[in-house]
Design an enzyme around this catalytic site. Structure first.
Site, PDB file in Angstrom:
ATOM      1  CG  ASN A   7      -1.763   1.073   1.162  1.00 26.92           C
ATOM      2  OD1 ASN A   7      -1.674   2.128   0.663  1.00 26.92           O
ATOM      3  ND2 ASN A   7      -2.709   1.041   2.336  1.00 26.92           N
ATOM      4  NE  ARG A   9      -3.686   6.957  -1.081  1.00 30.10           N
ATOM      5  CZ  ARG A   9      -5.233   7.098  -1.236  1.00 30.10           C
ATOM      6  NH1 ARG A   9      -5.950   6.692  -0.315  1.00 30.10           N
ATOM      7  NH2 ARG A   9      -5.443   7.669  -2.446  1.00 30.10           N
ATOM      8  CB  CYS A  10       1.193   1.691   4.241  1.00 29.46           C
ATOM      9  SG  CYS A  10       1.826   0.893   6.096  1.00 29.46           S
ATOM     10  CB  SER A  11       5.217   5.029   6.681  1.00 30.47           C
ATOM     11  OG  SER A  11       4.832   4.686   7.890  1.00 30.47           O
ATOM     12  NE  ARG A  14       5.876   6.199   1.801  1.00 31.03           N
ATOM     13  CZ  ARG A  14       4.888   6.518   2.700  1.00 31.03           C
ATOM     14  NH1 ARG A  14       3.492   6.233   2.514  1.00 31.03           N
ATOM     15  NH2 ARG A  14       5.290   7.327   3.770  1.00 31.03           N
TER      16      ARG A  14
END
Length: 116
Positions: A7, A9-11, A14
């Protein structure tokens, strides 16, 4: 081949992706919010992770409360169906290597998993 259920948007997701890139490991990315895993795929992931469906649920998501998923009497099939229908409920990131999987949270758990 390595597969990461990601995802963007998920740190944490990433960070796990960056760790794979830093280590030069070839991998496939599954943007699971755009291409949600089916119930059958989720069952395979749960088996690879060695956990129950409840352990894969993100309990902080609004839809978790809306669907009443905190109810302890709900069975695996119901929880898996909810995750297939609402992929935001799936904990992330999941990394699969050679038939085994790990939730790379924190991302450093991925390093130990890759070294095994």
């Amino acid at each position: 081949m390595i597969r990461i259920y990601h995802n963007s948007r998920c740190s944490k997701s990433r960070s796990a992706l960056a760790l794979l890139e830093e280590h030069g490991k070839p991998f496939d990315i599954v943007n699971y919010l755009e291409t949600p895993p089916s119930a059958i795929e989720l069952k395979t992931l749960l088996s690879q992770l060695g956990i129950s469906a409840r352990e894969l649920l993100r309990t902080g998501e609004d839809v978790y409360q809306e669907l009443g998923l905190e109810n302890p009497s709900l069975d695996e099939e119901t929880l898996i169906a909810a995750m297939a229908e609402h992929p935001r409920l799936i904990e992330r990131p999941i990394v699969v290597v050679d038939g085994k999987a790990v939730i790379a949270r924190p991302p450093e758990t991925l390093l130990a998993f890759l070294r095994r």
